[in-house]
Design a protein around this motif. Structure first.
Motif, mmCIF file in Angstrom:
data_model
loop_
_atom_site.group_PDB
_atom_site.id
_atom_site.type_symbol
_atom_site.label_atom_id
_atom_site.label_comp_id
_atom_site.label_asym_id
_atom_site.label_seq_id
_atom_site.Cartn_x
_atom_site.Cartn_y
_atom_site.Cartn_z
ATOM 1 N N PHE A 254 0.821 -1.220 0.000
ATOM 2 C CA PHE A 254 0.000 0.000 0.000
ATOM 3 C C PHE A 254 0.854 1.268 0.000
ATOM 4 O O PHE A 254 0.585 2.202 -0.759
ATOM 5 C CB PHE A 254 -0.933 0.011 1.218
ATOM 6 C CG PHE A 254 -1.878 1.183 1.230
ATOM 7 C CD1 PHE A 254 -3.107 1.103 0.627
ATOM 8 C CD2 PHE A 254 -1.520 2.388 1.842
ATOM 9 C CE1 PHE A 254 -3.984 2.182 0.613
ATOM 10 C CE2 PHE A 254 -2.377 3.480 1.838
ATOM 11 C CZ PHE A 254 -3.608 3.370 1.227
ATOM 12 N N VAL A 255 1.875 1.305 0.851
ATOM 13 C CA VAL A 255 2.713 2.517 0.953
ATOM 14 C C VAL A 255 3.390 2.811 -0.374
ATOM 15 O O VAL A 255 3.448 3.961 -0.821
ATOM 16 C CB VAL A 255 3.769 2.357 2.069
ATOM 17 C CG1 VAL A 255 4.735 3.527 2.060
ATOM 18 C CG2 VAL A 255 3.078 2.264 3.426
ATOM 19 N N LYS A 256 3.880 1.782 -1.024
ATOM 20 C CA LYS A 256 4.563 1.960 -2.307
ATOM 21 C C LYS A 256 3.602 2.459 -3.380
ATOM 22 O O LYS A 256 3.947 3.318 -4.193
ATOM 23 C CB LYS A 256 5.192 0.641 -2.742
ATOM 24 C CG LYS A 256 6.032 0.744 -4.006
ATOM 25 C CD LYS A 256 6.693 -0.590 -4.326
ATOM 26 C CE LYS A 256 7.554 -0.474 -5.590
ATOM 27 N NZ LYS A 256 8.199 -1.771 -5.924
ATOM 28 N N LYS A 257 2.371 1.951 -3.358
ATOM 29 C CA LYS A 257 1.395 2.312 -4.391
ATOM 30 C C LYS A 257 0.669 3.620 -4.100
ATOM 31 O O LYS A 257 0.405 4.408 -5.015
ATOM 32 C CB LYS A 257 0.362 1.183 -4.532
ATOM 33 C CG LYS A 257 0.917 -0.102 -5.112
ATOM 34 C CD LYS A 257 -0.181 -1.130 -5.351
ATOM 35 C CE LYS A 257 -0.837 -1.580 -4.055
ATOM 36 N NZ LYS A 257 -1.834 -2.663 -4.284
ATOM 37 N N HIS A 258 0.344 3.859 -2.838
ATOM 38 C CA HIS A 258 -0.549 4.982 -2.519
ATOM 39 C C HIS A 258 0.033 6.006 -1.547
ATOM 40 O O HIS A 258 -0.550 7.071 -1.361
ATOM 41 C CB HIS A 258 -1.858 4.449 -1.937
ATOM 42 C CG HIS A 258 -2.538 3.433 -2.794
ATOM 43 N ND1 HIS A 258 -3.100 3.741 -4.014
ATOM 44 C CD2 HIS A 258 -2.732 2.094 -2.608
ATOM 45 C CE1 HIS A 258 -3.629 2.637 -4.547
ATOM 46 N NE2 HIS A 258 -3.413 1.630 -3.718
ATOM 47 N N GLY A 259 1.159 5.685 -0.893
ATOM 48 C CA GLY A 259 1.742 6.633 0.048
ATOM 49 C C GLY A 259 1.595 6.189 1.489
ATOM 50 O O GLY A 259 0.771 5.332 1.822
ATOM 51 N N ASP A 260 2.403 6.792 2.370
ATOM 52 C CA ASP A 260 2.394 6.430 3.783
ATOM 53 C C ASP A 260 1.268 7.128 4.535
ATOM 54 O O ASP A 260 0.413 7.791 3.931
ATOM 55 C CB ASP A 260 3.751 6.743 4.426
ATOM 56 C CG ASP A 260 4.113 8.223 4.320
ATOM 57 O OD1 ASP A 260 3.248 9.021 3.885
ATOM 58 O OD2 ASP A 260 5.251 8.582 4.653
ATOM 59 N N LEU A 261 1.286 6.991 5.869
ATOM 60 C CA LEU A 261 0.223 7.565 6.695
ATOM 61 C C LEU A 261 0.144 9.078 6.540
ATOM 62 O O LEU A 261 -0.955 9.650 6.482
ATOM 63 C CB LEU A 261 0.450 7.196 8.168
ATOM 64 C CG LEU A 261 -0.560 7.774 9.181
ATOM 65 C CD1 LEU A 261 -1.981 7.361 8.829
ATOM 66 C CD2 LEU A 261 -0.207 7.332 10.593
ATOM 67 N N ALA A 262 1.290 9.744 6.446
ATOM 68 C CA ALA A 262 1.287 11.207 6.277
ATOM 69 C C ALA A 262 0.564 11.596 4.996
ATOM 70 O O ALA A 262 -0.175 12.584 4.961
ATOM 71 C CB ALA A 262 2.727 11.735 6.275
ATOM 72 N N SER A 263 0.765 10.828 3.936
ATOM 73 C CA SER A 263 0.096 11.112 2.662
ATOM 74 C C SER A 263 -1.411 10.914 2.786
ATOM 75 O O SER A 263 -2.196 11.685 2.225
ATOM 76 C CB SER A 263 0.644 10.196 1.571
ATOM 77 O OG SER A 263 2.025 10.387 1.393
ATOM 78 N N VAL A 264 -1.815 9.882 3.513
ATOM 79 C CA VAL A 264 -3.245 9.635 3.714
ATOM 80 C C VAL A 264 -3.876 10.782 4.497
ATOM 81 O O VAL A 264 -4.927 11.317 4.123
ATOM 82 C CB VAL A 264 -3.460 8.300 4.465
ATOM 83 C CG1 VAL A 264 -4.928 8.132 4.860
ATOM 84 C CG2 VAL A 264 -3.007 7.126 3.610
ATOM 85 N N LEU A 265 -3.223 11.190 5.574
ATOM 86 C CA LEU A 265 -3.770 12.257 6.416
ATOM 87 C C LEU A 265 -3.761 13.614 5.726
ATOM 88 O O LEU A 265 -4.502 14.520 6.109
ATOM 89 C CB LEU A 265 -2.985 12.328 7.724
ATOM 90 C CG LEU A 265 -3.074 11.093 8.627
ATOM 91 C CD1 LEU A 265 -2.200 11.275 9.865
ATOM 92 C CD2 LEU A 265 -4.504 10.813 9.036
#
Length: 595
Positions: free
Chosen positions: A191-202
């Motif tokens: 998920f992090v590689k495809k969509h970004g880490d927690l900071a990107s989600v927030l």
């Protein structure tokens, strides 16, 4: 014989009982509830326990922040059904022990609810990794109730250890981290590689969520309610111990990328100001001055808008929300970029300073006057004792004809995110150069969050040079209403006493803002394309007519150069990177000095 009226009365009594349970446990009688009376007939203990947990979670944690994270995670690409199932486990772990210590009778409800789920949903839960984890969790809790120590193997043990962190914290942000890490390990390791880490989600904004179509996540009759309804449903589902709703929705999470505008109701609007404070920090304006500025500036096509002046979430936070940590991380990235390109930045500052200093020296007027101090003139010594005129000296006078003040306005919309560090360095080069030249200047960034245009003041006109370091707090998000930002900056610039005024606007040439449709609003058309370009160009021309020189520094993609030209005419500089920044910007500024 049981009549329809009797059934309705029974349902109303059940709804009332369920609501009272939640309100009693949470102590919050404003919580909005939608009791599932139909499910109560099949799983009464599960429904009652879920209801109790809803109230407890609202009492112990920030329900709104946690549910908003879940919505953002789904928006970012997470599978809704499996995410919600993990959220149910996290919220259960977070509140169950606290509940049992305060209300021992709850333990019986929880045990019977677990039995109901194991009886009714075992086959369904066995189909995937997340469901099997839930079965293991329920089995482990049952063994704990029997006084046994549950045993897990392999990855399950690791996941259970992670899940236990939820029972050890009272911090909502920690629950969010546990949920996020659990999802990335159990459901989608990529998920992090495809969509970004927690900071990107927030970092996903309310605007992005409101413009997203939640059609695939809602029943047909609720399409028009969009984000608000989906957020409300998530808020309820995350504390429901059943997997029925999540399983029904799980297959619908892939491939939904339709965008649309949704209507936001009065309740959401009333809370909008709180969102602004959390994301951007407290305002530095008094209430009266805030109203005055909005009255003067938010007119015409901006009449449904508001201005919000702040010095940033790092300077004036309202609490320890996720945006605070995200802003600090971005500041660290900006600083890292500076240290990484330190030599190039210093070289640009030096070159720009030398070029502008030389132009300013050539504009200085030199004259001499008789005075009672200065350079002694021997030819005038005869006056001593013979004349009352004691001006025996010649004083050199230099008058700087350049009485300048500068405003630097920086586009901080989400489209600038790929260039965020580069824009920070360009702004810093300008600030350091003007500081060395002792020219008063202000630096502000702008973006638009819902119908608020945020003006982030990083340094004021007469601040000391040390305040230039605030520029590294530059952070991007949301949309940009360039015309209103230029109008607001120009109002302060025109009040300055200096003879010559200059506005430098660093932008990507793409004004874009879609207003949220609000009750009783005039709902103007979206602020974009030629409509937005014309408005921004009009504000630029208006300032020029009042004697303000306006320079556009283009920091976008080359394909947008035509838009930049429509706004600024010939007065814009295009610097692809900081290596030629001083040359491109310096040539324009030197020309303005020499005029």
């Amino acid at each position: 014989m049981v009549t329809e009226e009797t059934l309705k009365t029974h349902e109303m009594e059940l709804e009332s009982r369920i609501r009272n349970l939640v309100w009693t446990v949470s102590g919050d009688y404003t919580l909005k509830l939608n009791p599932d009376v139909e499910r109560y007939a099949k799983e009464p203990d599960t429904v009652l326990y879920d209801t109790i947990r809803q109230g407890a979670f609202s009492c112990y944690f920030d329900r709104e922040a946690y549910s908003l994270y879940l919505v953002k995670k789904v928006y970012s690409g997470a599978a809704e059904g499996e995410l919600m199932m993990l959220a149910q486990l996290v919220t259960e772990e977070a509140v169950s022990k606290r509940l049992e210590s305060e209300r021992p009778g709850v333990k019986g409800f929880r045990r019977r609810a677990a039995e109901e789920i194991l009886d009714h949903s075992f086959e369904t839960l066995s189909r995937n990794e997340t469901g099997r984890l839930k079965l293991e969790y329920l089995r482990g809790r049952r063994e704990e109730d029997e006084g046994k120590s549950p045993s897990y193997s392999g990855k399950t043990r690791e996941w259970m250890e992670l899940l236990k962190h939820a029972s050890e914290t009272a911090d909502t942000m920690e629950l969010i981290r546990v949920t996020d890490e659990l999802y990335n390990k159990v459901v989608d390791p990529a998920f992090v590689k495809k969509h970004g880490d927690l900071a990107s989600v927030l970092a996903v904004t309310i605007e992005e969520l409101t413009e997203y179509s939640w059609k695939d996540f809602l029943s047909e009759e609720l399409y028009e309610d969009g984000l608000e309804t989906y957020l409300e449903r998530v808020s309820l589902d995350m504390t429901n111990f059943t997997s029925k709703e999540a399983e029904e929705k799980k297959e619908k999470t892939a491939g939904s990328d339709t965008k649309k505008i949704v209507v936001v109701d009065e309740k959401a609007l009333a809370r909008m100001y709180q969102y602004i404070q959390r994301n951007y920090g407290k305002t530095w304006l008094s209430e009266s001055e805030d109203k005055s500025r909005n009255y003067q500036l938010c007119r015409g096509i901006h009449s449904d808008c508001s201005l919000y002046y702040t010095e940033g979430v790092l300077k004036n936070p309202v609490g320890k929300y996720y945006q605070l940590s995200y802003a600090q991380k971005q500041k660290d990235k900006n600083l890292h970029a500076y240290y990484d390109q330190h030599r190039a930045v210093r070289q640009n500052i030096s070159l720009l300073y030398q070029e502008l200093k030389k132009a300013m020296l050539l504009q200085e007027d030199q004259s001499f006057a008789d005075a009672d101090h200065g350079i002694l003139q021997p030819a005038r010594m005869w006056k001593v004792g013979r004349s009352q005129n004691a001006d025996l000296f010649r004083l050199e006078q230099r008058r700087n004809s350049l009485d300048f003040v500068v405003d630097i306005l920086v586009d901080a919309s989400g489209s600038q995110r790929p260039r965020q560090e580069n824009v920070t360095l360009q702004t810093y080069i300008l600030a350091e150069t003007l500081s060395r030249l002792h020219i008063p200047f202000r630096v502000m960034s702008f973006c638009t969050f819902w119908d608020y245009t945020i003006l982030h003041r990083m340094r004021d006109y007469d601040d000391p040079r040390e305040k230039n370091s605030n520029i590294f707090e530059y952070i991007t998000s949301s949309n940009n209403r360039d015309g209103l930002a230029v109008k607001a900056a120009g109002m302060d610039l025109l009040k300055r006493q200096e003879d010559r005024k200059l506005l430098i606007l660093l932008s990507d040439g793409k004004p874009y803002d879609v207003l949220v449709n609000r009750p009783n609003a005039r709902n103007p058309k979206p602020y974009r394309d030629d409509y937005a370009l014309h408005d921004t160009a009009t504000e630029v021309r208006r300032l020029r007519q009042q004697g303000v020189s306006v320079l556009g520094v283009f920091v976008g993609e080359e394909t947008e150069l035509m838009a930049e030209q429509k706004i600024f005419g010939k007065d814009f500089a295009y610097a692809r990177d900081i290596r030629n920044f001083s040359h491109m910007v310096g040539s324009y500024l030197r020309r303005k000095i020499e005029e």
